[in-house]
Write a protein that holds these residues in place. Structure first.
Motif, PDB file in Angstrom:
ATOM      1  N   GLY A  47       0.791  -1.226   0.000  1.00 51.33           N
ATOM      2  CA  GLY A  47       0.000   0.000   0.000  1.00 51.33           C
ATOM      3  C   GLY A  47       0.824   1.277   0.000  1.00 51.33           C
ATOM      4  O   GLY A  47       0.283   2.363  -0.128  1.00 51.33           O
ATOM      5  N   PHE A  48       2.141   1.174   0.144  1.00 54.68           N
ATOM      6  CA  PHE A  48       3.024   2.345   0.109  1.00 54.68           C
ATOM      7  C   PHE A  48       3.510   2.547  -1.316  1.00 54.68           C
ATOM      8  O   PHE A  48       3.971   1.605  -1.957  1.00 54.68           O
ATOM      9  CB  PHE A  48       4.220   2.143   1.050  1.00 54.68           C
ATOM     10  N   MET A  49       3.382   3.760  -1.803  1.00 53.89           N
ATOM     11  CA  MET A  49       3.824   4.075  -3.162  1.00 53.89           C
ATOM     12  C   MET A  49       5.150   4.835  -3.120  1.00 53.89           C
ATOM     13  O   MET A  49       5.307   5.778  -2.346  1.00 53.89           O
ATOM     14  CB  MET A  49       2.779   4.929  -3.879  1.00 53.89           C
ATOM     15  N   LEU A  50       6.070   4.410  -3.968  1.00 54.24           N
ATOM     16  CA  LEU A  50       7.391   5.023  -4.077  1.00 54.24           C
ATOM     17  C   LEU A  50       7.611   5.417  -5.524  1.00 54.24           C
ATOM     18  O   LEU A  50       7.470   4.591  -6.430  1.00 54.24           O
ATOM     19  CB  LEU A  50       8.467   4.026  -3.629  1.00 54.24           C
ATOM     20  N   GLY A  51       7.936   6.678  -5.742  1.00 51.73           N
ATOM     21  CA  GLY A  51       8.279   7.152  -7.078  1.00 51.73           C
ATOM     22  C   GLY A  51       9.781   7.327  -7.181  1.00 51.73           C
ATOM     23  O   GLY A  51      10.435   7.767  -6.240  1.00 51.73           O
ATOM     24  N   LEU A  52      10.333   6.981  -8.313  1.00 50.13           N
ATOM     25  CA  LEU A  52      11.760   7.137  -8.602  1.00 50.13           C
ATOM     26  C   LEU A  52      11.846   8.013  -9.847  1.00 50.13           C
ATOM     27  O   LEU A  52      11.366   7.620 -10.916  1.00 50.13           O
ATOM     28  CB  LEU A  52      12.397   5.767  -8.849  1.00 50.13           C
ATOM     29  N   ALA A  53      12.401   9.208  -9.710  1.00 50.44           N
ATOM     30  CA  ALA A  53      12.357  10.174 -10.810  1.00 50.44           C
ATOM     31  C   ALA A  53      13.721  10.811 -11.045  1.00 50.44           C
ATOM     32  O   ALA A  53      14.479  11.050 -10.098  1.00 50.44           O
ATOM     33  CB  ALA A  53      11.333  11.263 -10.497  1.00 50.44           C
TER      34      ALA A  53
END
Length: 127
Positions: A47-53
C-alpha cells in the motif's frame, strides 16, 4: 476535497537501476514513463507508493529544484529479519551504512544506502 494515494518520490540518477534495487526488496513496479529510458518509475509495497524520478526532467517540467546529495530522506522498511534484510539489500546493490544492531531493547535496526545514496532503514521488532 479528499486526498488519496500518497507517494514519496526519490530523485535518482538512473530510474531502472533504482527500480531494480527496490524490486529486490519486494517493491512491484506499477508505472513507468516513458517505457524506454524512463524518467519516472512508480513502485508499491504493502500500500506504500514510491516514485523514482530523474531530477532534470522534474526541474524542467515542474519548476522544482531537486536536491541530489546528502541524506534527503530516509525510507524505513519493517521486517521480521533485520540481518537477512540487510544482507539482501547489500546483495541488491545497496551500500552498507550501519550493520544490524540493538536499539532501545525492542528493535534491531540496520541502515544501507540505496544506489543513489538515499538511506534505507531496516527495522525488526524483537522480544
Amino acid at each position: 476535497m479528499e486526498f488519496s494515494e500518497p507517494q514519496v518520490i526519490l530523485f535518482v540518477g538512473d530510474c531502472e537501476r533504482a527500480a531494480a534495487f527496490y524490486a529486490r526488496l519486494g517493491f512491484a513496479e506499477t508505472f513507468r514513463s516513458p517505457d524506454d529510458a524512463p524518467v519516472k518509475i512508480e513502485m508499491a509495497l504493502g500500500g506504500f507508493m514510491l516514485g523514482l524520478a530523474l531530477p532534470g526532467p522534474a526541474a524542467e517540467s515542474h519548476g522544482l529544484e531537486p536536491v541530489t546529495a546528502g541524506d534527503r530522506a530516509c525510507l524505513t522498511l519493517w521486517t521480521d529479519d533485520a540481518d537477512g534484510a540487510f544482507a539482501r539489500a547489500v546483495e541488491a546493490g545497496g551500500t552498507p551504512r550501519r550493520s544490524p544492531h540493538a536499539f532501545r531493547d525492542v528493535l534491531r535496526v540496520a541502515f544501507v544506502n540505496d544506489p543513489d545514496g538515499h538511506p534505507v532503514q531496516l527495522v525488526q521488532r524483537v522480544a
